[in-house]
Design an enzyme around this catalytic site. Structure first.
Site, PDB file in Angstrom:
ATOM      1  N   THR A  93     -60.516   2.256  31.693  1.00 43.39           N
ATOM      2  CA  THR A  93     -60.351   0.953  32.322  1.00 43.39           C
ATOM      3  C   THR A  93     -58.878   0.806  32.702  1.00 43.39           C
ATOM      4  O   THR A  93     -58.080   1.727  32.534  1.00 43.39           O
ATOM      5  CB  THR A  93     -60.813  -0.184  31.385  1.00 43.39           C
ATOM      6  OG1 THR A  93     -60.897  -1.412  32.115  1.00 43.39           O
ATOM      7  CG2 THR A  93     -59.856  -0.368  30.204  1.00 43.39           C
ATOM      8  N   VAL A 112     -65.042   0.857  37.974  1.00 39.37           N
ATOM      9  CA  VAL A 112     -63.633   1.086  38.268  1.00 39.37           C
ATOM     10  C   VAL A 112     -62.855  -0.042  37.616  1.00 39.37           C
ATOM     11  O   VAL A 112     -63.278  -1.204  37.622  1.00 39.37           O
ATOM     12  CB  VAL A 112     -63.359   1.090  39.790  1.00 39.37           C
ATOM     13  CG1 VAL A 112     -61.866   1.257  40.075  1.00 39.37           C
ATOM     14  CG2 VAL A 112     -64.161   2.187  40.480  1.00 39.37           C
ATOM     15  N   CYS A 113     -61.716   0.295  37.023  1.00 41.35           N
ATOM     16  CA  CYS A 113     -60.807  -0.706  36.465  1.00 41.35           C
ATOM     17  C   CYS A 113     -61.537  -1.545  35.407  1.00 41.35           C
ATOM     18  O   CYS A 113     -62.277  -1.008  34.592  1.00 41.35           O
ATOM     19  CB  CYS A 113     -60.233  -1.549  37.611  1.00 41.35           C
ATOM     20  SG  CYS A 113     -58.745  -2.492  37.227  1.00 41.35           S
ATOM     21  N   THR A 114     -61.368  -2.865  35.426  1.00 36.82           N
ATOM     22  CA  THR A 114     -61.971  -3.715  34.394  1.00 36.82           C
ATOM     23  C   THR A 114     -63.458  -3.930  34.593  1.00 36.82           C
ATOM     24  O   THR A 114     -64.094  -4.641  33.814  1.00 36.82           O
ATOM     25  CB  THR A 114     -61.259  -5.077  34.319  1.00 36.82           C
ATOM     26  OG1 THR A 114     -61.262  -5.687  35.611  1.00 36.82           O
ATOM     27  CG2 THR A 114     -59.821  -4.905  33.839  1.00 36.82           C
TER      28      THR A 114
END
Length: 228
Positions: A122, A102-104
């Protein structure tokens, strides 16, 4: 009897708590699933907010996971060149059904060499960095490419987790969890994406994140160089 699904989320200093607490709430609702919060030790870990997190298992004691998930946050910068963490992620990925983020957190997968030749999502502020690891940046809420499932920034973690449950179990189970959580988002503003945010808001956020982007880019470049 079918063995329970083993789902593990990495927790680390300065993790963005919503990156993993959204998916954690979804995964904890999967019938028969065992969910692990994983770190090097069992000592409490500070998130990027006031919330302290308690790991449930160490790298050394973690069972083979069906799903490994790497959330994001400021703390991912340090993980990009943390060989102990990257080695753990690589080893788990070898036997996992799904390798996710998830995300970075996707940058950590990239630094571990797990996104080369894959499409990946991202956070919008880190999108350009995925290509350093041989991934194709994909501007979408949830990106599924074979057994790599990556989510966009922060709140996309719930969308990501529901999508993954539909792949792991079935759509009905995912929809039942969505209903249980009353996940029916209707944000008060249309400012949740660089594509829709007012120009002044976007400019403000770009200015605010610029120093963090610069530090993350430096860490990502060092990680990419180590892979060569």
């Amino acid at each position: 009897m079918t063995a329970p699904l083993q789902i593990g989320l990495l927790v680390f200093p300065r993790v963005t708590q919503l990156d993993f607490t959204g998916p954690l709430q979804v995964f904890s609702s999967v019938p028969g699933a065992t969910v692990h919060l994983i770190w090097k030790t069992l000592d409490p870990v500070p998130s990027d907010s006031v919330l302290m997190l308690t790991p449930t298992v160490t790298f050394a004691d973690c069972p083979q996971l069906d799903v490994i998930c790497i959330p994001g946050g400021f703390g991912t910068d340090a993980l990009l060149n943390d060989e102990e963490t990257l080695d753990f992620v690589r080893k788990q990925a070898e036997g996992a059904k799904f390798v996710t983020s998830v995300c970075t957190g996707s940058l950590v997968l990239g630094a571990a060499g797990l996104l080369k030749g894959y499409n990946a999502a991202t956070h919008w502020s880190a999108m350009e960095m995925l290509s350093l690891f041989g991934a194709t940046p994909t501007k979408t809420r949830v990106c599924v490419d074979r057994n790599r499932v990556t989510g966009g920034g922060v709140t996309a973690g719930i969308d990501f987790a529901l999508t993954l449950v539909s792949l792991l179990v079935d759509r009905t189970t995912a929809e039942a969890i969505q209903l249980r959580l009353e996940y029916n988002p209707a944000p008060p503003f249309n400012a949740g994406s660089p594509d829709t945010a007012p120009a002044d808001v976007l400019a403000l956020m770009k200015e605010r994140v610029a120093p963090f982007q610069a530090r993350r880019l430096e860490a990502a470049k060092r990680a990419a160089e180590r892979m060569m």
